[in-house]
Every structure is written in structure tokens, then in C-alpha cells.
Design an enzyme around this catalytic site. Structure first.
Site, PDB file in Angstrom:
ATOM      1  N   HIS A 161     -10.453  -9.701  -3.745  1.00 34.65           N
ATOM      2  CA  HIS A 161      -9.130  -9.944  -4.165  1.00 34.65           C
ATOM      3  C   HIS A 161      -8.963  -8.981  -5.110  1.00 34.65           C
ATOM      4  O   HIS A 161      -9.015  -7.642  -4.586  1.00 34.65           O
ATOM      5  CB  HIS A 161      -9.236 -11.273  -4.994  1.00 34.65           C
ATOM      6  N   HIS A 192      -6.542  -7.737   5.340  1.00 38.14           N
ATOM      7  CA  HIS A 192      -5.600  -8.616   4.646  1.00 38.14           C
ATOM      8  C   HIS A 192      -5.631  -9.986   5.393  1.00 38.14           C
ATOM      9  O   HIS A 192      -5.327 -10.031   6.511  1.00 38.14           O
ATOM     10  CB  HIS A 192      -4.173  -8.176   4.391  1.00 38.14           C
ATOM     11  N   ASP A 221      -4.961  -2.227  -2.473  1.00 39.46           N
ATOM     12  CA  ASP A 221      -5.922  -1.711  -3.172  1.00 39.46           C
ATOM     13  C   ASP A 221      -6.505  -0.426  -2.811  1.00 39.46           C
ATOM     14  O   ASP A 221      -7.176   0.400  -3.515  1.00 39.46           O
ATOM     15  CB  ASP A 221      -7.215  -2.642  -3.177  1.00 39.46           C
TER      16      ASP A 221
HETATM   17  N1  CMC Z   1     -13.617  -3.569   6.540  1.00 44.05           N
HETATM   18  C1  CMC Z   1     -14.270  -3.728   7.849  1.00 44.05           C
HETATM   19  N2  CMC Z   1     -14.111  -4.947   8.514  1.00 44.05           N
HETATM   20  C2  CMC Z   1     -13.184  -5.780   7.916  1.00 44.05           C
HETATM   21  C3  CMC Z   1     -12.557  -5.721   6.805  1.00 44.05           C
HETATM   22  C4  CMC Z   1     -12.794  -4.544   6.110  1.00 44.05           C
HETATM   23  N3  CMC Z   1     -12.278  -4.357   4.885  1.00 44.05           N
HETATM   24  N4  CMC Z   1     -11.656  -6.799   6.705  1.00 44.05           N
HETATM   25  C5  CMC Z   1     -11.838  -7.634   7.642  1.00 44.05           C
HETATM   26  N5  CMC Z   1     -13.034  -7.277   8.515  1.00 44.05           N
HETATM   27  C6  CMC Z   1     -13.365  -7.697   9.810  1.00 44.05           C
HETATM   28  C7  CMC Z   1     -14.446  -8.737   9.354  1.00 44.05           C
HETATM   29  O1  CMC Z   1     -15.812  -8.267   9.205  1.00 44.05           O
HETATM   30  C8  CMC Z   1     -14.231  -9.656  10.445  1.00 44.05           C
HETATM   31  O2  CMC Z   1     -14.873  -9.187  11.583  1.00 44.05           O
HETATM   32  P1  CMC Z   1     -15.580 -10.193  12.301  1.00 44.05           P
HETATM   33  O3  CMC Z   1     -14.672 -11.215  13.014  1.00 44.05           O
HETATM   34  O4  CMC Z   1     -16.343  -9.218  13.437  1.00 44.05           O
HETATM   35  O5  CMC Z   1     -16.914 -10.995  11.722  1.00 44.05           O
HETATM   36  C9  CMC Z   1     -12.674  -9.575  10.673  1.00 44.05           C
HETATM   37  O6  CMC Z   1     -12.350  -8.482  10.309  1.00 44.05           O
HETATM   38  C10 CMC Z   1     -12.053 -10.839  10.223  1.00 44.05           C
HETATM   39  O7  CMC Z   1     -12.264 -10.713   8.770  1.00 44.05           O
HETATM   40  P2  CMC Z   1     -11.780 -12.015   8.054  1.00 44.05           P
HETATM   41  O8  CMC Z   1     -13.011 -12.051   6.598  1.00 44.05           O
HETATM   42  O9  CMC Z   1     -12.107 -13.428   8.496  1.00 44.05           O
HETATM   43  O10 CMC Z   1     -10.561 -11.891   7.603  1.00 44.05           O
HETATM   44  P3  CMC Z   1      -9.793 -12.424   6.371  1.00 44.05           P
HETATM   45  O11 CMC Z   1      -8.468 -12.702   6.573  1.00 44.05           O
HETATM   46  O12 CMC Z   1     -10.545 -13.532   5.712  1.00 44.05           O
HETATM   47  O13 CMC Z   1      -9.849 -11.376   5.183  1.00 44.05           O
HETATM   48  C11 CMC Z   1      -9.910  -9.955   3.279  1.00 44.05           C
HETATM   49  C12 CMC Z   1      -9.081 -10.759   4.256  1.00 44.05           C
HETATM   50  C13 CMC Z   1      -8.994  -9.236   2.525  1.00 44.05           C
HETATM   51  C14 CMC Z   1     -10.965 -10.742   2.590  1.00 44.05           C
HETATM   52  C15 CMC Z   1     -10.816  -8.860   4.182  1.00 44.05           C
HETATM   53  O14 CMC Z   1      -9.843  -8.084   5.148  1.00 44.05           O
HETATM   54  C16 CMC Z   1     -11.646  -8.014   3.249  1.00 44.05           C
HETATM   55  O15 CMC Z   1     -12.723  -8.571   3.148  1.00 44.05           O
HETATM   56  N6  CMC Z   1     -11.202  -7.004   2.880  1.00 44.05           N
HETATM   57  C17 CMC Z   1     -11.835  -6.095   2.037  1.00 44.05           C
HETATM   58  C18 CMC Z   1     -11.643  -6.362   0.345  1.00 44.05           C
HETATM   59  C19 CMC Z   1     -10.254  -5.877   0.118  1.00 44.05           C
HETATM   60  O16 CMC Z   1      -9.945  -4.591   0.310  1.00 44.05           O
HETATM   61  N7  CMC Z   1      -9.495  -7.070  -0.428  1.00 44.05           N
HETATM   62  C20 CMC Z   1      -8.286  -6.662  -0.997  1.00 44.05           C
HETATM   63  C21 CMC Z   1      -7.231  -7.505  -0.254  1.00 44.05           C
HETATM   64  S1  CMC Z   1      -5.468  -7.057  -0.883  1.00 44.05           S
HETATM   65  C22 CMC Z   1      -5.181  -7.348  -2.512  1.00 44.05           C
HETATM   66  C23 CMC Z   1      -5.411  -8.749  -2.932  1.00 44.05           C
HETATM   67  O17 CMC Z   1      -4.757  -9.525  -2.499  1.00 44.05           O
HETATM   68  O18 CMC Z   1      -6.288  -9.166  -3.744  1.00 44.05           O
END
Ligand code: CMC
Length: 387
Positions: free
Chosen positions: A233, A272, A328
Site C-alpha cells: 500500500h 493496482h 507511487d
Molecule cells: N510487478 C510485477 N508483477 C505484478 C505486479 C508488479 N508490480 N503487480 C501485480 N503483478 C502480478 C502478480 O505477480 C500476479 O501475477 P500471477 O498471476 O502470475 O501470480 C498478477 O500480477 C496479479 O497480482 P495480484 O497480486 O493478484 O493483483 P492485486 O490486484 O492483488 O495487486 C497490488 C495489486 C498493488 C498489490 C500489486 O499490483 C502490487 O503488489 N504492486 C506493487 C506494490 C505497489 O506498487 N503498491 C502500490 C499500490 S497503489 C498505491 C496504494 O493504493 O497504496
């Protein structure tokens, strides 16, 4: 796990589990619309681009809390109230100073905000008017607390607020000890405006969970700070900048990202839960990078690395997987330009998001319902106690 098979004893209906509450609605709100398909964001009906071009953080805080843009006199009164609340009780300054060496800034912020209730005579008064006053207190004091953390972390003395300055300018003054330029104020204020609100994200939801028990606003905001701290987050901006430093030069970006992705690592600042396209806030911050990139060789290098990663990630995961830059990703170079140290990025996020947190809490309390979802029990039953 097969989730649709439910034993008769457990339930009569078929269960659909929304892991992480993904896609689940729990309330109505008039505060913020996140359109994850078209990459649009609205605060109280105004697009983020419109507000970033014409408004400022104080006005946007009023808008979020009150549901309408202020008249000139209303904004003056709101700004004056923010100023009145800036000074911290000396006990809070002591708490911050005493734990600064040992603790991470988000722990210090969480502790100091929690302790603020002890110095607020209205801490347990739960009327709408008192909660609005406490919201203004929190918006104002969280900026002072964060600036104080920044001072003590670098072994400098606390600087008292300067009431000739607006909210954003005063924060930079309390952090650095000198008055910022108009350009710095504008850029920092825009960062606060862009982070102020984002519907029921994890930290806002956590504020509402605490608030829904009819606990108090200090407890609720303390919950929000704890939730914002996580690397998935609010902390992602710190980690995104750490990655840029690790990469060192634009020439290393391609190898770094390829290695990271083949090792199944997440690239911080991308992806996201709601946006499956370019985050509109990231677009605005990206424009800011163009404004600051020639300010110093360090900032230029960070901006160049960022642009290289952006291009690569969009090619690799953008259109195909819906993983685009989020708010971010580009923040680090902007805060570096402003002299905000890396460990203060997440507290600064909280300094901004507190406006959204309080707005949601006040709205939710208008029609409060205890938040109490279900988990689907998959353990055993009727085990015999070993004798
Ligand atoms: N880099 C590489 N792969 C990614 C990333 C990333 N930043 N984000 C998601 N993926 C991949 C993930 O590995 C998964 O792949 P697979 O299906 O092969 O296992 C797929 O995309 C789906 O990921 P998820 O975790 O199920 O998706 P989510 O909707 O839960 O993720 C998230 C949202 C923000 C947690 C994730 O994109 C992430 O960890 N991003 C990096 C951290 C980040 O930048 N966070 C800030 C978010 S915006 C500010 C805020 O709201 O705080």
C-alpha cells in the site's frame, strides 16, 4: 480449494469467497469515484486533472469533508482553523523525540497520533461538529508531527509552525527550517492533493472498520496509519525509489527489470487492484518529473531511470496484464527534488490521505453499520479433547 461445496451443517447456501474482498461493495459513498477501466479519478465529482490544475490541498480537504467547494470566506475560515491547530502539545514533541532513534517514522507517526487524543478535550465527544473539528486538528497536526519526525531523525531541533504560511509551505518550512520557493510549494501541494483520497482502499477501509464499532476518530486514524504502512500500500513509493537507487543508471534498467521479473519479483510502483490501466495520478506526477528533471544531476538520473522502466513495464506487462504505473512510481524523484527524505514518504502519504480518511469516516457515521464480514470456516469440528 473448492469453495462452492458447503456441508449442510455449515450453511444452506452456496458460498462465494471474494479473497481480499476483491470486487465486493460494502457501502455507498459520494466522496470518490475510481474508474479503473478508463483510468479516471474524481473527488466529489471533480476530475483529478481538473483539481490538480486549479485547486490546492486545503481547498480539496474542505471539498472532501464537506461535499462542496468552499466559498472564499469558507476557505479562509478553514485555512485559519488549520493554522490554529498546527502547534503540537510539548508532550507529543517529547514522545516523538524520545522514540525517534529506535523507531521507523510510520511507527512514530502512529504512536504520536494515537497519543494526541490525550490532549484533545473533545477526544470522546462523538458529535458531527466535534468530529469535523477533530478532522481539521488531525489534518493539521499530522503534518507537524511528520515534520518533527524528519527533524529529529536528522538530529535537528523541532521548528515551531509559521502561521504566515499555508499548509504545504509550512510543512516544508517545519521540515527544512527555511521558507520554500513558490515552485516547491506548488509541487508539494499538488502531491498532497493527488494522494488525498482514493475510495475504499485498504487504509480507508481499516479506518471505517474501526469507526464502525463507534470507536473514536483517533483510534480510527491510528488504524489507517498502521494499514498504510505496508509495502503493498503506502510504502511502495519508498521501495520504488530504493529500486531506482539500486539500478543506479538508465543503462542498468533493462537487465534489472528482466532479472526481477524472471525471479517473479514485483516491481514497486506498478499494478493496482482497481486500475487496470495507467493510474491518472501517476500521469500528473509524470508531468511534474518533466518540470523538475533539470534541477540536479541526481534528480535527472532518477527521472531517466524511471522513464526507462516505465517504457519497459508497459511493453511487458501493461497492455497484456493490466499492470501499469501507479501513484507511487514517480513520487520518489519528486520528493527527492523537494528534499523530503525517503523514510518520510509514507508519513507524507498519511499527511495527505488523512483528509480522505476523515471524510469517509464522517460520511460512514451518518449511516453507521458495524462492519463484520464472514470467513468461510474450513477447519475441523467436534474434535475430542485429548485425555
Ligand atoms: N510487478 C510485477 N508483477 C505484478 C505486479 C508488479 N508490480 N503487480 C501485480 N503483478 C502480478 C502478480 O505477480 C500476479 O501475477 P500471477 O498471476 O502470475 O501470480 C498478477 O500480477 C496479479 O497480482 P495480484 O497480486 O493478484 O493483483 P492485486 O490486484 O492483488 O495487486 C497490488 C495489486 C498493488 C498489490 C500489486 O499490483 C502490487 O503488489 N504492486 C506493487 C506494490 C505497489 O506498487 N503498491 C502500490 C499500490 S497503489 C498505491 C496504494 O493504493 O497504496
Amino acid at each position: 480449494m473448492e469453495i462452492n461445496k458447503v456441508t449442510k451443517e455449515q450453511s444452506d447456501f452456496s458460498v462465494k469467497i471474494n479473497y481480499g474482498l476483491e470486487g465486493a461493495y460494502f457501502t455507498e459513498s459520494k466522496i470518490c469515484k475510481v474508474d479503473g477501466v478508463n483510468g479516471k479519478l474524481y473527488y466529489r465529482g471533480y476530475s483529478i486533472e481538473e483539481l490538480a490544475s486549479h485547486s490546492n490541498f486545503e481547498e480539496v480537504s474542505f471539498l472532501l469533508l464537506n461535499g462542496k467547494l468552499p466559498r472564499k470566506d469558507e476557505l479562509e475560515e478553514f485555512s485559519a482553523n488549520l493554522k490554529k491547530e498546527r502547534e503540537l502539545p510539548k508532550e507529543i514533541v517529547h514522545i516523538i523525540k524520545n522514540i525517534t532513534k529506535k523507531e521507523d517514522p510510520m511507527h512514530i507517526l502512529r504512536t504520536a497520533v494515537s497519543a494526541l487524543s490525550a490532549y484533545d478535550p473533545e477526544a470522546d465527544v462523538n458529535t458531527k461538529e466535534a468530529n469535523m473539528r477533530k478532522s481539521i486538528r488531525l489534518i493539521s497536526k499530522m503534518a507537524s508531527i511528520t515534520a518533527a519526525i524528519g527533524r529529529f531523525k536528522t538530529e535537528k531541533e523541532y521548528i515551531a509552525p509559521d502561521n504566515s504560511l499555508g499548509h504545504s509551505a509550512n510543512f516544508l518550512y517545519m521540515l527544512h527550517g527555511n521558507k520554500p520557493s513558490e515552485k516547491e510549494i506548488k509541487i508539494f501541494d499538488r502531491m498532497l492533493l493527488l494522494h488525498a483520497e482514493h475510495s475504499s482502499n485498504a487504509s480507508t477501509f481499516s479506518v471505517l472498520v474501526t469507526g464502525s464499532t463507534l470507536s473514536d476518530i483517533y483510534s480510527a486514524i491510528t488504524s489507517g496509519i498502521g494499514t498504510l504502512k505496508g509495502p503493498l500500500h503506502g510504502e511502495a513509493d519508498e521501495n520504488a525509489l530504493r529500486m531506482l537507487y539500486e539500478i543506479k543508471s538508465p543503462d542498468n534498467a533493462e537487465r534489472y527489470i528482466n532479472d526481477a521479473l524472471s525471479g517473479k519479483q514485483r516491481i514497486m510502483g506498478f499494478g493496482h487492484r482497481v486500475y487496470k490501466t495507467y493510474d491518472p495520478r501517476a500521469r500528473v506526477i509524470r508531468e511534474t518529473l518533466e518540470e523538475i528533471k533539470s534541477s540536479s544531476p541526481e534528480v535527472k538520473n532518477l527521472v531517466d531511470i524511471s522513464f526507462k522502466i516505465e517504457t519497459m513495464m508497459i511493453e511487458k506487462l501493461g497492455r497484456s496484464h493490466g499492470i501499469w504505473p501507479n501513484v507511487d512510481f514517480f513520487s520518489g524523484p519528486v520528493y527527492t527534488y523537494l528534499g523530503v527524505p525517503i523514510e518520510l514518504f509514507t508519513p507524507v502519504f498519511a499527511v495527505s490521505r488523512v483528509s480522505g480518511w476523515c471524510s469517509h469516516l464522517l460520511e460512514y457515521w451518518e449511516n453507521n453499520r458495524l462492519i463484520r464480514p464472514l470467513d468461510y470456516y474450513t477447519g475441523e469440528l467436534d474434535l475430542k479433547y485429548p485425555k
